[in-house]
Design a protein around this motif. Structure first.
Motif, PDB file in Angstrom:
ATOM      1  N   LEU A 150     125.395  38.093  33.993  1.00 17.02           N
ATOM      2  CA  LEU A 150     124.302  37.123  33.918  1.00 17.02           C
ATOM      3  C   LEU A 150     123.021  37.702  34.509  1.00 17.02           C
ATOM      4  N   GLN A 194     116.853  32.092  29.432  1.00 16.83           N
ATOM      5  CA  GLN A 194     116.860  33.273  30.288  1.00 16.83           C
ATOM      6  C   GLN A 194     115.448  33.567  30.790  1.00 16.83           C
TER       7      GLN A 194
ATOM      8  N   PRO B  30     129.885  33.099  38.068  1.00 15.03           N
ATOM      9  CA  PRO B  30     129.018  33.057  36.877  1.00 15.03           C
ATOM     10  C   PRO B  30     129.258  31.769  36.102  1.00 15.03           C
ATOM     11  N   ARG B  37     127.556  32.495  25.161  1.00  9.69           N
ATOM     12  CA  ARG B  37     126.274  33.216  25.105  1.00  9.69           C
ATOM     13  C   ARG B  37     125.829  33.566  23.690  1.00  9.69           C
TER      14      ARG B  37
END
Lengths: 397, 81
Positions: A150, A194, B30, B37
């Protein structure tokens, strides 16, 4: 005060870079167990051929650029870039004090990427050649993914050395050096969002001005009321820049993005720029992107549109790039993607067209090509627009 | 003005670095799983979709603006004085 702030931030960045290097050495040395769900990857093999064009303010610059990237093994990828600028210049700087000219600049870059688990190490060399300017540089960059991939931390260093000569003066030879320190952090915050942060400090030493540029000063002996003399810049410069950016996925195969950058240097320039954009995919093959970018800067301490006399100060500049100004960019880009059969040697190809219109407005740089209505120094402020075109074809294999 | 810029740069650092440091704690795992994703891998979410075009864009601005750096590229001496 601005100088002290820039130097302080530079020291902070250097310390942070050292900290990150130590952290990465520890992490890559596997002294700390990290839970990893997916390894980082090498950049994809691809070839790009681009035609670029910049037209505006009396400048016409165009030429090709070619980028080839290929894996050499499971862990190593190499890249090569060849770039050419063919310049035809009749800009306001040239018309005010010299004659229009044509020249060509070419640049070649070679890079290697090495992947070890979640760490990507990149090294590269680059050289740029003009008839009166030679530049060489190398870069080292390190990128490490952790926390379940991440988070990505990046750091890098570049060093460049330039040799400057002057057409028409064989005795003129100067040198300059540049060092860049970079630090970056990219974070996946949600499955649709993000963000990233980049910091960069740059130091320069040597001959930092353009030997063809002139400053102007009041001169009663001249018919126009002013004369020109060669600019004198400081021979050191340190700058710091910090940028933050974010990109958010929208459920109909689109994304919105935004970025902001703050900049400051020891010459007294303070600048900021902001970008917002929107990308939309549709019909499986198309992508359209539109964006707006606004930039603003305050002038360097040693900039003046008109000096009171020759040699008035130790440092004097009249480069419009050193003045107070703003520019606004409106851009649109379209891309069509061809997908090939799995049995084909190539995976996909895209055709791309990007158009940008940039409007520059100067706050204290006057247009000397126009007669001053009420005496010297009252010429209208300078402004111009530029159109930037990029047309390129990409191939993934 | 310069002091506030310095402060703002430090704030940038703190805003993103602190969450990451906290994220490194064992108590925090996480929170976006690999299978979640997919959206992040799509072309519209890619900052560096075409490196050849991004590099050129930075060059256009660097040659005409006083500011430089922190744009994500590896950069170097570009001979664009």
């Amino acid at each position: 005060m601005a100088r002290e702030a820039v130097v302080a931030v530079t020291k902070l960045l250097a310390a942070a870079t050292t900290l990150v290097v130590l952290l990465l050495v520890i992490l890559t040395g596997s002294l700390v167990p990290i839970s990893v769900s997916k390894a980082a990857v090498l950049p994809k093999d691809r070839a790009d051929v681009m035609y670029h064009s910049y037209q505006g303010g009396g400048m016409s610059i165009d030429g090709p650029s070619i980028l080839i990237r290929k894996k050499m093994s499971k862990n190593i990828s190499a890249s090569f870039n060849h770039y050419v600028d063919t310049v035809s210049s009749a800009s306001i700087d040239v018309l005010a004090t010299a004659s229009p000219y044509k020249e060509e600049r070419s640049e070649q870059s070679l890079g290697l990427n090495y992947l070890q688990d979640n760490t990507l190490i990149s090294v590269g060399v680059s050289q740029s050649n003009e008839n009166d300017y030679q530049a060489k540089s190398f870069n080292f960059d390190l990128s490490h993914e952790f926390f379940g991939n991440l988070t990505t931390v990046t750091m890098g260093l570049s060093k460049g050395s330039d040799e400057i000569t002057l057409n028409g003066n064989d005795n003129f030879f100067e040198q300059a050096e540049q060092t860049n320190y970079r630090l970056g952090l990219s974070q996946i915050l949600t499955k649709n969002f993000q963000m990233g942060l980049n910091l960069e400090a740059i130091t320069n030493q040597g001959y930092l001005n353009n030997p063809y540029r002139r400053y102007r000063y009041l001169d009663d002996a001249s018919a126009s009321g002013y004369s020109y003399a060669t600019e004198i810049y400081p021979n050191t410069r340190t700058s710091t820049a910090g940028a933050i950016r974010g990109r958010y996925f929208l459920p109909y195969n689109a994304a919105v993005y935004a970025s902001a950058r703050l900049f400051s240097d020891t010459w007294g320039i303070q600048a900021n720029n902001y970008t917002v954009g929107y990308s939309q995919s549709f019909a499986d093959n198309w992508l359209i992107d539109v964006h707006l970018r606004y930039y603003q800067q305050d002038q360097a301490d040693f900039y003046q549109d008109m000096f009171e006399r020759k040699d008035q100060f130790n440092f004097m500049a009249r480069d419009k790039e050193m003045s107070s100004f703003n520019d606004l960019t409106v851009g649109i880009k379209g891309r069509y993607l061809f997908k090939f059969a799995r049995t084909s040697w190539a995976q996909a190809s895209s055709v791309n067209v990007s158009l940008e219109h940039i409007k520059f407005d100067y706050d204290n740089f006057h247009n000397v090509l126009v007669t001053a209505p009420q005496g010297v120094g009252t010429e209208p402020l300078y402004q111009f627009s530029a159109n930037v075109i990029r047309f390129y074809v990409s191939l993934w294999y | 003005m310069s002091k506030s810029l310095n402060t703002r740069l430090k704030s940038f650092l703190v805003v993103l670095v602190l969450p990451t440091l906290f994220a490194c704690q064992n108590t925090l795992k996480p929170w976006v799983k690999p299978y979640e994703r997919n959206n992040l891998t799509l072309a519209v979410m890619d900052w560096e979709l075409d490196p050849i075009a991004n590099g050129y864009r930075h060059h256009v601005y660097q040659a005409r603006e006083g500011a430089r750096g922190a744009e994500g590229g590896s950069g170097g001496g570009c001979g664009c004085n």
